[in-house]
Design an enzyme around this catalytic site. Structure first.
Site, PDB file in Angstrom:
ATOM      1  CG  ASP A 120      13.615   4.149  25.128  1.00  0.00           C
ATOM      2  OD1 ASP A 120      13.747   4.733  26.221  1.00  0.00           O
ATOM      3  OD2 ASP A 120      13.240   2.954  25.030  1.00  0.00           O
ATOM      4  CG  HIS A 121      17.356   3.262  27.112  1.00  0.00           C
ATOM      5  ND1 HIS A 121      17.778   3.348  28.420  1.00  0.00           N
ATOM      6  CD2 HIS A 121      16.127   2.689  27.157  1.00  0.00           C
ATOM      7  CE1 HIS A 121      16.848   2.845  29.226  1.00  0.00           C
ATOM      8  NE2 HIS A 121      15.829   2.446  28.485  1.00  0.00           N
TER       9      HIS A 121
ATOM     10  CB  SER B  90      15.911   1.621  21.014  1.00  0.00           C
ATOM     11  OG  SER B  90      15.891   0.805  19.848  1.00  0.00           O
TER      12      SER B  90
ATOM     13  N   GLY C 290      12.519  -6.183  29.312  1.00  0.00           N
ATOM     14  CA  GLY C 290      12.341  -7.540  28.813  1.00  0.00           C
ATOM     15  C   GLY C 290      11.208  -8.323  29.465  1.00  0.00           C
TER      16      GLY C 290
ATOM     17  CG  ASP D  77      10.086  -2.627  22.997  1.00  0.00           C
ATOM     18  OD1 ASP D  77       9.286  -2.829  22.077  1.00  0.00           O
ATOM     19  OD2 ASP D  77      11.300  -2.834  22.890  1.00  0.00           O
TER      20      ASP D  77
ATOM     21  CB  ALA E 124       6.492   0.066  32.803  1.00  0.00           C
TER      22      ALA E 124
HETATM   23  O1  TD4 Z   1      12.996   1.859  27.356  1.00  0.00           O
HETATM   24  N1  TD4 Z   1      12.234   0.767  27.140  1.00  0.00           N
HETATM   25  C1  TD4 Z   1      12.216   0.190  25.788  1.00  0.00           C
HETATM   26  C2  TD4 Z   1      13.519  -0.511  25.508  1.00  0.00           C
HETATM   27  C3  TD4 Z   1      13.666  -0.760  24.024  1.00  0.00           C
HETATM   28  C4  TD4 Z   1      14.887  -1.581  23.705  1.00  0.00           C
HETATM   29  O2  TD4 Z   1      15.055  -1.537  22.315  1.00  0.00           O
HETATM   30  P1  TD4 Z   1      16.311  -2.246  21.635  1.00  0.00           P
HETATM   31  O3  TD4 Z   1      16.092  -3.733  21.715  1.00  0.00           O
HETATM   32  O4  TD4 Z   1      16.278  -1.742  20.219  1.00  0.00           O
HETATM   33  O5  TD4 Z   1      17.552  -1.774  22.365  1.00  0.00           O
HETATM   34  C5  TD4 Z   1      11.565   0.214  28.200  1.00  0.00           C
HETATM   35  O6  TD4 Z   1      11.750   0.654  29.342  1.00  0.00           O
HETATM   36  C6  TD4 Z   1      10.579  -0.896  27.921  1.00  0.00           C
HETATM   37  O7  TD4 Z   1      10.429  -1.779  29.002  1.00  0.00           O
HETATM   38  P2  TD4 Z   1       9.734  -3.244  28.776  1.00  0.00           P
HETATM   39  O8  TD4 Z   1       9.237  -3.630  30.132  1.00  0.00           O
HETATM   40  O9  TD4 Z   1       8.631  -3.062  27.803  1.00  0.00           O
HETATM   41  O10 TD4 Z   1      10.803  -4.170  28.291  1.00  0.00           O
HETATM   42 ZN    ZN Z   2      14.012   1.647  29.106  1.00  0.00          ZN
HETATM   43 CA    CA Z   3      20.667   3.167  31.842  1.00  0.00          CA
END
Ligand code: TD4
Ligand code: ZN
Ligand code: CA
Length: 313
Positions: free
Chosen positions: A90-91, A51, A187, A261, A218
């Protein structure tokens, strides 16, 4: 095998053969090693993801340094395994971080402008696609918003992906992968009541776009792990994730990349608590980490089997 230049190589095969590849987030060396060891043991192609927060964490606040070190870690470790490994941002929201990732050598970036109005999301995505494609890497974008568990039904409907918009978006942007919001959220607290995903919507998005689709949020949040963490003092009441049959159905309907995650975080925390509780005089961090990361590796392997990517490398 080698670090793959573009995540597209991994996801096009998955799309053709009808399975999903896990995209697992990492923030440090041990998580990355656990994920790659799992991939090697499962003979599974794998995507590892950072991320924006992970890049900052790895770079101790320096974005360029964080992106560079992430690539260096992944490339070095990828050389020692026999499965294809891709590194994904990611994001990505901050243009500077997206550029830092591209410059550092990531295999793909996500441009997450899904909070913006459709036209602006489209424009932003198109801009990133032009830059990323020029250097031969892939781009993921998002349509709709990941829901919060407090959303009521009316709000929920309005934040999910619109399949007609998806058709236009993919055609106009030439984006490589699309994350359609169909009811998941990030989360450990995904659903207030029963888990619900909008599969009809997912099916239409696949028909309208034909590209590899991505499922965010997921994690399955396994109840035995939640119970283990609670047993050793964690406060996680109401933690709930996506059931296995729903993940499998999503894969059947065209999901080819699954982001995980929380399942790694919760496994880490549950076993850290257990190891601490059972070894009160241990002060060697290596002896504490070793059994914990064996469990993180195991949960990654389990996910790879469910996603159908085991044996596909
Ligand atoms: O995209 N992700 C992972 C999100 C990671 C967030 O990281 P930061 O705390 O550093 O921002 C997901 O879609 C994971 O989904 P999940 O169901 O595992 O939460
Ligand atoms: Zn995500
Ligand atoms: Ca978004």
């Amino acid at each position: 095998m080698p670090y793959v230049r573009s995540t597209k190589e991994i996801l096009e095969k998955a799309s053709k053969e009808g399975y999903a590849v896990g995209a697992f987030n990492f923030n440090n060396l041990e998580f990355l090693q656990a994920i790659l060891a799992a991939a090697e043991e499962e003979k599974a192609p794998v995507i590892v993801a950072t991320s924006e927060g992970a890049i900052k964490y790895i770079g101790r606040g320096n974005i360029e340094a964080g992106a560079k070190l992430a690539v260096e870690m992944v490339k070095t470790l990828a050389e020692k395994v026999s499965v294809p490994v891709a590194l994904h941002l990611d994001h990505g929201r901050d243009f500077n971080i997206i550029m830092a990732a591209i410059r550092a050598g990531y295999s793909s970036v996500m441009i997450d402008a899904s909070h913006l109005p459709f036209e602006e999301n489209l424009k932003e995505t198109k801009r990133i696609v032009e830059i990323a494609h020029a250097v031969g890497i892939a781009v993921e974008a998002e349509l709709g918003k990941l829901k919060g568990i407090e959303d009521n039904v009316v709000e929920r409907e309005s934040v999910l992906v619109d399949p007609e918009e998806a058709r236009v978006f993919v055609k106009e942007t030439s984006v490589d992968f699309l994350a359609p919001a169909i009811g998941t959220s990030h989360g450990a607290f995904k659903f207030k009541g029963e888990p619900v995903l909008d599969f009809e919507r997912l099916k239409k998005v696949k028909e309208n776009t034909g590209i590899p689709l991505v499922l965010h949020g997921a994690s399955m949040v396994p109840q035995d792990m939640v119970e283990l963490a609670k047993q050793y003092g964690a406060e996680l009441s109401g933690a709930k994730g996506v059931p296995e049959d729903m993940l499998k159905k999503a894969i059947e309907l065209g999901i080819n990349k699954i982001n995980i995650d929380t399942d790694l975080r919760i496994t880490f925390v549950a076993y850290m608590r257990k190891v601490f509780a059972e070894n009160k005089s241990e002060i060697d961090p290596r002896k504490i980490f070793d059994p914990v990361f064996v469990k993180v590796k195991e949960i990654v392997k389990e996910r790879m089997r469910i996603f159908g990517s085991s044996g596909k490398a």
